[in-house]
Design an enzyme around this catalytic site. Structure first.
Site, PDB file in Angstrom:
ATOM      1  N   ASP A  50       0.205   1.821   0.695  1.00  0.00           N
ATOM      2  CA  ASP A  50       1.179   2.827   0.257  1.00  0.00           C
ATOM      3  C   ASP A  50       1.301   3.903   1.330  1.00  0.00           C
ATOM      4  O   ASP A  50       0.492   3.944   2.263  1.00  0.00           O
ATOM      5  CB  ASP A  50       0.832   3.399  -1.131  1.00  0.00           C
ATOM      6  CG  ASP A  50      -0.389   4.298  -1.154  1.00  0.00           C
ATOM      7  OD1 ASP A  50      -1.263   4.140  -0.275  1.00  0.00           O
ATOM      8  OD2 ASP A  50      -0.492   5.149  -2.059  1.00  0.00           O
ATOM      9  N   TYR A  85       1.349   7.303   3.683  1.00  0.00           N
ATOM     10  CA  TYR A  85       0.453   8.444   3.885  1.00  0.00           C
ATOM     11  C   TYR A  85       0.868   9.557   2.928  1.00  0.00           C
ATOM     12  O   TYR A  85       2.055   9.761   2.672  1.00  0.00           O
ATOM     13  CB  TYR A  85       0.553   8.957   5.318  1.00  0.00           C
ATOM     14  CG  TYR A  85       0.120   7.970   6.374  1.00  0.00           C
ATOM     15  CD1 TYR A  85      -1.179   7.457   6.403  1.00  0.00           C
ATOM     16  CD2 TYR A  85       1.014   7.561   7.367  1.00  0.00           C
ATOM     17  CE1 TYR A  85      -1.577   6.560   7.393  1.00  0.00           C
ATOM     18  CE2 TYR A  85       0.623   6.669   8.369  1.00  0.00           C
ATOM     19  CZ  TYR A  85      -0.677   6.171   8.374  1.00  0.00           C
ATOM     20  OH  TYR A  85      -1.059   5.300   9.346  1.00  0.00           O
ATOM     21  N   HIS A 121      -9.505  -4.602   7.464  1.00  0.00           N
ATOM     22  CA  HIS A 121      -8.579  -3.482   7.661  1.00  0.00           C
ATOM     23  C   HIS A 121      -8.995  -2.659   8.888  1.00  0.00           C
ATOM     24  O   HIS A 121     -10.186  -2.550   9.189  1.00  0.00           O
ATOM     25  CB  HIS A 121      -8.586  -2.604   6.404  1.00  0.00           C
ATOM     26  CG  HIS A 121      -7.436  -1.673   6.296  1.00  0.00           C
ATOM     27  ND1 HIS A 121      -7.420  -0.440   6.924  1.00  0.00           N
ATOM     28  CD2 HIS A 121      -6.245  -1.790   5.658  1.00  0.00           C
ATOM     29  CE1 HIS A 121      -6.278   0.169   6.645  1.00  0.00           C
ATOM     30  NE2 HIS A 121      -5.545  -0.626   5.889  1.00  0.00           N
ATOM     31  N   PHE A 151       1.862   2.228   8.387  1.00  0.00           N
ATOM     32  CA  PHE A 151       0.949   2.666   9.452  1.00  0.00           C
ATOM     33  C   PHE A 151       1.563   3.684  10.429  1.00  0.00           C
ATOM     34  O   PHE A 151       0.835   4.316  11.186  1.00  0.00           O
ATOM     35  CB  PHE A 151       0.374   1.472  10.236  1.00  0.00           C
ATOM     36  CG  PHE A 151      -0.499   0.589   9.396  1.00  0.00           C
ATOM     37  CD1 PHE A 151      -1.828   0.941   9.147  1.00  0.00           C
ATOM     38  CD2 PHE A 151      -0.008  -0.573   8.828  1.00  0.00           C
ATOM     39  CE1 PHE A 151      -2.643   0.142   8.353  1.00  0.00           C
ATOM     40  CE2 PHE A 151      -0.813  -1.381   8.027  1.00  0.00           C
ATOM     41  CZ  PHE A 151      -2.132  -1.029   7.788  1.00  0.00           C
TER      42      PHE A 151
END
Length: 223
Positions: free
Chosen positions: A67, A69, A190, A80
């Site tokens: 989701d 920032y 991740h 990202f």
């Protein structure tokens, strides 16, 4: 309802049935009310920014985030990525480090704006497209995941030789939506500081992606 969706026309066409659905109407009404009553990111004009920058027929790579920032000035509608002038979040710093190690490309750690990737066909998709300020995952389970699952499946069904880059358990849980006979799935832990050393660093996902694109007659991504 779909006439009111401010989304790039090729996406509107391939997703037209979904945009007519009752589930999408409910999601749209909820999101509209949230923006009217709370501080929500990204800006409304940027909710579908990834779709505008990477039309359906241009998609070569999908990088799936969870989701947006949730800090001031960060989210801009691309997974990202952060707006120009915003300090790189830790995960993006680690992505840049892996690019440097994998490809020998020197990255500018003061610039986390990934729009140049999107314009080359890297579809920077978050599974959830909105978030309440300072409240991570606050729009989880409201309907976005169903919509973006349908997006992923549509890409898999209607295109060939797309690279799906899945970082972390959440992204990897979407593997079942993708036809591995037609596409390449690259998965790793991740890039977060909590897991980057468990296999993200050294995964060489960027060179693997470019090798596959080149092998299938596509231009490599300039990472």
């Amino acid at each position: 309802m779909e006439k009111g969706v401010n989304i790039e026309k090729s996406w509107k066409e391939v997703m037209q049935d979904y945009f007519k659905s009752e589930n999408f109407r409910i999601l749209s009404d909820f999101i509209r009310a949230e923006y009217m009553s709370k501080k929500v990111y990204p800006q409304p004009k940027d909710i579908f920014k990834a779709f505008w920058l990477t039309p359906f027929d241009k998609v070569k790579v999908v990088i799936l985030g969870q989701d947006p920032y949730h800090g001031v000035g960060q989210a801009e509608g691309l997974s990202f990525s952060v707006q120009i002038g915003v300090k790189l979040p830790p995960s993006l710093q680690n992505i840049y480090k892996e690019i440097e190690n994998d490809l020998g490309i020197k990255k500018n750690f003061n610039d986390g704006h990934l729009e140049p990737w999107a314009k080359q066909g890297v579809f920077l998709l978050n599974a959830i497209l909105t978030v309440i300020a300072n409240s991570p995952a606050s729009h989880q389970g409201k309907g976005w995941e169903e919509f973006t699952d349908a997006i992923i499946k549509t890409i898999s069904d209607k295109k060939e030789h797309v690279v799906f880059i899945l970082w972390g358990n959440f992204a990897r849980s979407k593997k079942s939506l993708i036809d591995e006979k037609k596409h390449l799935i690259i998965e790793s832990p991740h890039p977060s500081p909590f897991s980057a050393n468990s296999g993200f660093f050294g995964s060489k996902c960027f060179s693997k992606c470019n090798d596959y694109l080149e092998k299938n007659g596509e231009k490599k991504i300039v990472w």
